[in-house]
Each structure stands twice: as structure tokens, then as C-alpha cells.
Motif scaffolding. Sequence first.
Motif, PDB file in Angstrom:
ATOM      1  N   SER A   1      -1.114 -66.776 -87.122  1.00  0.00           N
ATOM      2  CA  SER A   1      -1.175 -68.197 -87.488  1.00  0.00           C
ATOM      3  C   SER A   1      -2.512 -68.823 -87.096  1.00  0.00           C
ATOM      4  O   SER A   1      -2.967 -69.784 -87.721  1.00  0.00           O
ATOM      5  CB  SER A   1      -0.030 -68.967 -86.826  1.00  0.00           C
ATOM      6  OG  SER A   1      -0.135 -68.925 -85.415  1.00  0.00           O
ATOM      7  N   THR A   2      -3.156 -68.267 -86.068  1.00  0.00           N
ATOM      8  CA  THR A   2      -4.431 -68.812 -85.602  1.00  0.00           C
ATOM      9  C   THR A   2      -5.600 -68.277 -86.408  1.00  0.00           C
ATOM     10  O   THR A   2      -6.546 -69.007 -86.743  1.00  0.00           O
ATOM     11  CB  THR A   2      -4.646 -68.496 -84.108  1.00  0.00           C
ATOM     12  OG1 THR A   2      -3.555 -69.016 -83.353  1.00  0.00           O
ATOM     13  CG2 THR A   2      -5.949 -69.101 -83.603  1.00  0.00           C
ATOM     14  N   GLY A   3      -5.576 -66.978 -86.733  1.00  0.00           N
ATOM     15  CA  GLY A   3      -6.682 -66.378 -87.470  1.00  0.00           C
ATOM     16  C   GLY A   3      -7.979 -66.491 -86.689  1.00  0.00           C
ATOM     17  O   GLY A   3      -8.042 -66.142 -85.524  1.00  0.00           O
ATOM     18  N   THR A   4      -9.008 -67.026 -87.336  1.00  0.00           N
ATOM     19  CA  THR A   4     -10.304 -67.243 -86.664  1.00  0.00           C
ATOM     20  C   THR A   4     -10.495 -68.706 -86.279  1.00  0.00           C
ATOM     21  O   THR A   4     -11.588 -69.103 -85.854  1.00  0.00           O
ATOM     22  CB  THR A   4     -11.465 -66.799 -87.575  1.00  0.00           C
ATOM     23  OG1 THR A   4     -11.418 -67.556 -88.793  1.00  0.00           O
ATOM     24  CG2 THR A   4     -11.379 -65.324 -87.901  1.00  0.00           C
ATOM     25  N   ASP A   5      -9.429 -69.510 -86.399  1.00  0.00           N
ATOM     26  CA  ASP A   5      -9.569 -70.943 -86.151  1.00  0.00           C
ATOM     27  C   ASP A   5      -9.923 -71.256 -84.704  1.00  0.00           C
ATOM     28  O   ASP A   5     -10.514 -72.307 -84.428  1.00  0.00           O
ATOM     29  CB  ASP A   5      -8.265 -71.671 -86.513  1.00  0.00           C
ATOM     30  CG  ASP A   5      -8.007 -71.665 -88.006  1.00  0.00           C
ATOM     31  OD1 ASP A   5      -8.944 -71.353 -88.766  1.00  0.00           O
ATOM     32  OD2 ASP A   5      -6.860 -71.950 -88.403  1.00  0.00           O
ATOM     33  N   GLY A   6      -9.586 -70.370 -83.789  1.00  0.00           N
ATOM     34  CA  GLY A   6      -9.885 -70.632 -82.395  1.00  0.00           C
ATOM     35  C   GLY A   6     -11.297 -70.269 -81.989  1.00  0.00           C
ATOM     36  O   GLY A   6     -11.680 -70.481 -80.823  1.00  0.00           O
ATOM     37  N   LEU A   7     -12.079 -69.717 -82.912  1.00  0.00           N
ATOM     38  CA  LEU A   7     -13.451 -69.295 -82.590  1.00  0.00           C
ATOM     39  C   LEU A   7     -14.466 -70.375 -82.922  1.00  0.00           C
ATOM     40  O   LEU A   7     -14.217 -71.255 -83.755  1.00  0.00           O
ATOM     41  CB  LEU A   7     -13.801 -68.022 -83.383  1.00  0.00           C
ATOM     42  CG  LEU A   7     -12.903 -66.801 -83.187  1.00  0.00           C
ATOM     43  CD1 LEU A   7     -13.458 -65.642 -84.005  1.00  0.00           C
ATOM     44  CD2 LEU A   7     -12.775 -66.421 -81.728  1.00  0.00           C
ATOM     45  N   ALA A   8     -15.599 -70.269 -82.280  1.00  0.00           N
ATOM     46  CA  ALA A   8     -16.726 -71.126 -82.668  1.00  0.00           C
ATOM     47  C   ALA A   8     -17.119 -70.788 -84.096  1.00  0.00           C
ATOM     48  O   ALA A   8     -16.885 -69.671 -84.574  1.00  0.00           O
ATOM     49  CB  ALA A   8     -17.899 -70.904 -81.719  1.00  0.00           C
ATOM     50  N   ALA A   9     -17.714 -71.735 -84.786  1.00  0.00           N
ATOM     51  CA  ALA A   9     -18.036 -71.547 -86.205  1.00  0.00           C
ATOM     52  C   ALA A   9     -18.893 -70.301 -86.435  1.00  0.00           C
ATOM     53  O   ALA A   9     -18.673 -69.553 -87.401  1.00  0.00           O
ATOM     54  CB  ALA A   9     -18.731 -72.791 -86.735  1.00  0.00           C
TER      55      ALA A   9
END
Length: 243
Positions: free
Chosen positions: A170-178
Motif C-alpha cells: 500500500s505504501t510503494g515508494t510513497d515513503g521515500l524522498a522524491a
Amino acid sequence: MNGGATGTGPFAGLGAGRLGVAAGVAILAILTAVARPAGPTVTGIVVVVLVAIGAVAIGRPGLAKTASLPDPAAPQPDTSLRQRWARAVDQHDRVLSAYGAYELDPAMLLRFPAMWDLAAPPIVDFHDALELAGGLRSDEFPGEAHAQEYLSAVAMLRTDWAAADRHARSTGTDGLAATNAGECRKALNLWRHADGTRGPERATYLEKVLGTIDALAERGVVDAPAPMHNALVREVQKAIEAT
């Protein structure tokens, strides 16, 4: 009011079983009158059947009310502890296999890097449960007390794995810096392009994927497992040798 004797008529005071006998006698009288042409043989059979029913009713008054049928909703006898332990071992293996996809497949790592976010409670809980179940696992049935502990540990592992997997997907790469999220997406595209190529072109794609994963691991974004790293190195070498 007494459920065994009701009313004030001629049958007052009779229990359910005795009422059954009285009813049987009445039916016998009617059958005898109606079926008289059938002869004594039929009448005798009827008598035997009714007397047997009456005897059973007298001995078991409750039978006149309800039949004793198994309750499908009643809990069934549990399987043996040894069988449940063996099933837990299989469930443990299934979790390990599902988690192995994250550790061996670069696409899973690049799509769902949140699986390596050790600040996320679902991921921490999963790794704690993984360690506990692994410590309690044995090749042979370990005895009742130890087996019960293992069953509980595997149950917790399955629950925590489902939560960790759900969190990562559900998180995918959303928790990473751009910047890091962009590198993951770029490396994932390179990995997919490599599938349709051979020789030097494939080796180039794979080297870029490997370089991105190693860079992300050095920055602490992901934890690139050694098996995945080694497998990618072998794939690069195979592509080079295929020229």
C-alpha cells in the motif's frame, strides 16, 4: 404446569411415553376394524410394531418430543497436536516463501521498498515474529510444551506478515524522498527492459539495476539482500558470456 401431565381428560396424569402407548392402542383398534379382511397375519404385524414403539416410548419419554440428531454447529474434535504442529511448519514455510520474493526479486524490492523500512511498526513486528518462530522451529516434533509455543509463534508470524506485506504494497515508494523514489522507478523500468534483450545490451541494463540497488542500500533506503545482489552479478556475467 407439569410438562409430563397436562389437562383433566381421561389421559390426565399419563407421561409422554404412556400417551404414546394409548395412542397406539387406539390406532390398533381402528386398523383392526378397517383392515379385518387382511386376516390375522397383517393384524399381528401391526400389533408387534405398535407394542415395540410403545415400549421404546415408555423407556425413553424424551424420544416422543425430539429426535437426537448431531448438531452441525457443535465444535468438532480437534486434530492431534502433532498434526497441528506439522501444519504450522507448512504455514511457516509459506510465509518464508512469500517473504523470499522480496529478498530475491529486484522488481519487488524496487516496487515496494517500504518492506525495508525498519521504522514502520508493521515491519518491526514482522521481523520480531520471524525471529521468534525461527528460534522455536525444529526438524522433529519437539514435545507438547515446545509445540504449543511454536503454534502460537507461527500464528503471530502469519498475522504480522500479512500486516507487513499489506503495508509494503500500500505504501510503494510513497515513503521515500522524491529522488530515491525516482531512482527506484527508473531501475524498475531498466529491469523490465532487460527481459527482452540478450548479450551486451542485457548486461548493460542489469549493471545499471545492480548499481541503483547498491546505491540505495548504501544510503539506507533499502536493505539489498546478499542473495539478490549475488544473483544479479551472475546474471550480468551470463549476459556478457552470451556474446
